[in-house]
Design an enzyme around this catalytic site. Structure first.
Site, PDB file in Angstrom:
ATOM      1  CB  CYS A  10      -0.858   0.053   1.249  1.00 31.80           C
ATOM      2  SG  CYS A  10      -1.986  -1.325   1.392  1.00 31.80           S
ATOM      3  N   GLY A  37      -0.202   0.748  -5.179  1.00 31.26           N
ATOM      4  CA  GLY A  37      -1.471   0.038  -5.038  1.00 31.26           C
ATOM      5  C   GLY A  37      -2.502   0.571  -6.003  1.00 31.26           C
ATOM      6  CG  ASN A 111       2.930   0.362   3.320  1.00 29.16           C
ATOM      7  OD1 ASN A 111       3.939   0.939   2.994  1.00 29.16           O
ATOM      8  ND2 ASN A 111       2.632  -0.834   2.874  1.00 29.16           N
ATOM      9  N   GLY A 112       1.775  -2.243   5.469  1.00 29.48           N
ATOM     10  CA  GLY A 112       2.573  -3.269   6.140  1.00 29.48           C
ATOM     11  C   GLY A 112       1.710  -4.469   6.484  1.00 29.48           C
ATOM     12  CE1 TYR A 252       8.488  -4.404 -10.422  1.00 28.99           C
ATOM     13  CE2 TYR A 252       7.249  -4.974  -8.459  1.00 28.99           C
ATOM     14  CZ  TYR A 252       7.297  -4.744  -9.813  1.00 28.99           C
ATOM     15  OH  TYR A 252       6.167  -4.841 -10.565  1.00 28.99           O
ATOM     16  CB  SER A 293      11.111  -2.776 -12.567  1.00 29.67           C
ATOM     17  OG  SER A 293      10.813  -3.905 -13.330  1.00 29.67           O
ATOM     18  CG  ASP A 355      13.198  -8.513 -15.125  1.00 32.08           C
ATOM     19  OD1 ASP A 355      12.762  -7.446 -14.641  1.00 32.08           O
ATOM     20  OD2 ASP A 355      12.464  -9.466 -15.448  1.00 32.08           O
ATOM     21  CB  CYS A 392       7.459 -10.913   1.863  1.00 33.59           C
ATOM     22  SG  CYS A 392       7.364  -9.448   2.911  1.00 33.59           S
ATOM     23  CB  CYS A 443      14.119  -6.764   5.884  1.00 28.89           C
ATOM     24  SG  CYS A 443      13.315  -8.387   5.741  1.00 28.89           S
ATOM     25  CB  CYS A 446      12.170 -12.528   0.250  1.00 23.48           C
ATOM     26  SG  CYS A 446      12.708 -10.894  -0.146  1.00 23.48           S
TER      27      CYS A 446
HETATM   28 FE1  SF4 Z   1       9.546  -8.802   2.788  1.00 22.81          FE
HETATM   29 FE2  SF4 Z   1      11.751  -9.422   1.431  1.00 22.81          FE
HETATM   30 FE3  SF4 Z   1      11.098  -6.884   1.915  1.00 22.81          FE
HETATM   31 FE4  SF4 Z   1      11.942  -8.428   3.926  1.00 22.81          FE
HETATM   32  S1  SF4 Z   1      13.117  -7.806   2.090  1.00 22.81           S
HETATM   33  S2  SF4 Z   1      10.204  -7.025   3.955  1.00 22.81           S
HETATM   34  S3  SF4 Z   1      11.041 -10.404   3.354  1.00 22.81           S
HETATM   35  S4  SF4 Z   1       9.976  -8.324   0.613  1.00 22.81           S
END
Ligand code: SF4
Length: 474
Positions: A10, A37, A111-112, A252, A293, A355, A392, A443, A446
């Site tokens: 979002c 979004g 958002n989250g 992205y 992208s 990509d 995620c 983070c 993923c």
């Molecule tokens: Fe989610 Fe990956 Fe972003 Fe961490 S880095 S918040 S797991 S999409």
């Protein structure tokens, strides 16, 4: 064609500028955040005595007319755009959410995604709470309203933060002020700007630019910030041992003209491309981006490698949410509405495609095929991110793990699967190098499976899949 991408959760926007048309400012702010979004949009406005709300399904321009905006009068506004799901639409989940609480009206734009949202919802339901939506945003507003018995909203928000886990950037609207909250890890971006003696809050700095506001700073992870005509006031900053800004915002989601937590997105993408070129440089003739992208990374790749940058794929910018998918027989005959190769640019050439990421691998395979049909002699595929091996749980729909091609196949198998002559993913080390000593604030779960916040509701498979399918993320 580009459904093979993670989906953003979002975008949120807030404004407190007395004397100005705050609903219109929110409208333009949401317009700038539309990429975050496309399923629904909404604006809630407060005028000191009450809260007015308009929201609906569709793009910002489809939901709001001049008339609608004119009816929304006040000096405070919050807005929300929500991501598009592949399944049915759910108008009930559109935001902002606005409720009558014991102590007045309360609006929320979120958002989250909470990683213990299911558990908290269960507890609330068991204690007699009722829910209108399937969003965990409603869990947040329920908790805050319940914990606000002593009319001390910042304290209630703080108590709520002690209970919830995961990702949340929030803008809360009362009749007199706006409260801006960012989770202590800072998963999702949120920044604040100054405009005409008032304040503007947005998921990305591009939305501040969109309304002519001056960027002031990012909202500090863990901060509870009150925004009112009296000015800004920080009530509390909750701290945790680390930060965890979502690296996918840079790869992205976010717009290249946005600067998030000190890094300009476009520059980061270019540097990722340079890094890619240092890692993998097969003997090719041209570098071609997968638009849009992959464009910044492809430019970076070309700069670093000295190879020629060519726009060898053309994207139709007018294919939107309502695009009717061609029938299978039309697809078989090669209907290419969304993306089309530039035959003159690629015929007879060894092409290196850039990509940003690869989720299922279905679209990438089609792109490779398309380039070969257009006469490309060889096609190498480069990704400016490492393989996505985990889902995620913090507000991004990276699809469920069973569908993530890199969770089940080796790089060699994926290369074969998409039919490329070579395939290279940016290494995790290469990705982190782009951020220097700030890499520890990211983070990257993923790519690694090391989640910064425990996923308590992991085992609740039904809810988790329902979350993704129904688009419950805020
Ligand atoms: Fe989610 Fe990956 Fe972003 Fe961490 S880095 S918040 S797991 S999409």
């Amino acid at each position: 064609m580009h459904a093979d991408k993670p989906r953003e959760a979002c975008g949120i926007f807030g404004v407190c500028v007395p004397g100005q048309d705050v609903a219109r400012l929110a409208y333009y702010g949401l317009y700038a955040l539309q990429h975050r979004g496309q399923e629904s949009a909404g604006i809630a406005v407060a005028d000191g005595r009450g809260v007015m709300l308009h929201k609906g399904m569709g793009l910002v321009a489809e939901v709001f007319s001049d008339e609608r905006l004119t009816a929304l009068k006040g000096f405070l506004a919050i807005g929300h755009v929500r991501y598009s799901t592949t399944g049915a639409s759910h108008p009930v989940n559109a935001q902002p959410l606005v409720f009558h609480c014991g102590r007045g009206m309360l609006g929320l734009a979120h958002n989250g995604n909470l990683s213990n949202g299911f558990t908290l919802r269960r507890e609330l339901l068991d204690s007699g709470a009722v829910f209108q939506t399937t969003t965990d945003s409603e869990v947040l507003i329920n908790l805050i309203a319940r914990l606000n018995g002593d009319r001390n909203l910042p304290a209630a928000i703080k108590r709520c933060m002690a209970k919830v886990e995961g990702a949340y950037s929030l803008i809360l609207l009362t009749e007199e002020s706006i409260y801006v909250v960012r989770d202590p890890y800072g998963f999702r971006p949120l920044c604040i700007g100054e405009l005409g003696g008032g304040w503007v809050v947005a998921s990305e700095s591009c939305a501040l630019d969109g309304v002519g506001a001056r960027f002031v700073r990012d909202v500090t992870p863990g901060e509870i910030l009150e925004v009112s005509p009296a000015g800004l006031r920080t009530h509390a900053v909750e701290t945790v041992p680390r930060r965890a800004h979502c690296v996918f915002e840079y790869i992205y989601f976010a717009r290249p003209d946005s600067t998030l937590d000190g890094f300009n997105v476009g520059r980061v993408r270019r540097e990722m491309g340079r890094q890619l070129a240092r890692e993998f440089c097969p003997p090719v003739d041209i570098v071609v981006p997968v638009p849009d992208s992959g464009t910044a990374a492809a430019r970076g790749y070309a700069e670093e490698s000295g190879l020629v940058f060519e726009e060898g794929l053309m994207k139709n910018r007018y294919v939107g949410r309502t695009f009717i998918q061609p029938l299978q027989q039309m697809r078989d005959t090669g209907v290419r509405i969304k993306l089309n190769p530039v035959r003159e640019a690629v015929a007879g050439k060894k092409v290196l495609l850039v990509d940003d990421s690869l989720v299922r691998g279905t679209t990438s395979g089609k792109i490779v095929r398309m380039l070969r049909e257009a006469g490309a002699a060889e096609v190498y595929y480069c990704l400016s991110s490492p393989p996505i091996i985990r889902s995620c749980y913090y507000g991004i729909d990276t699809t469920n793990e069973a569908e993530l091609v890199a969770a089940h196949k080796s790089v060699a198998e994926i290369r074969q699967h998409i039919g490329a002559d070579g395939l290279h993913y940016l290494s995790l080390e290469g990705l982190l190098r782009v951020f220097g000593d700030k890499a520890q604030d990211l983070c990257v779960a993923c790519f690694t499976g090391e989640y910064p916040v425990k996923i308590r509701d992991w085992g609740v498979g039904k809810f988790a899949s329902c979350t993704l399918a129904l688009g419950v993320s805020g």
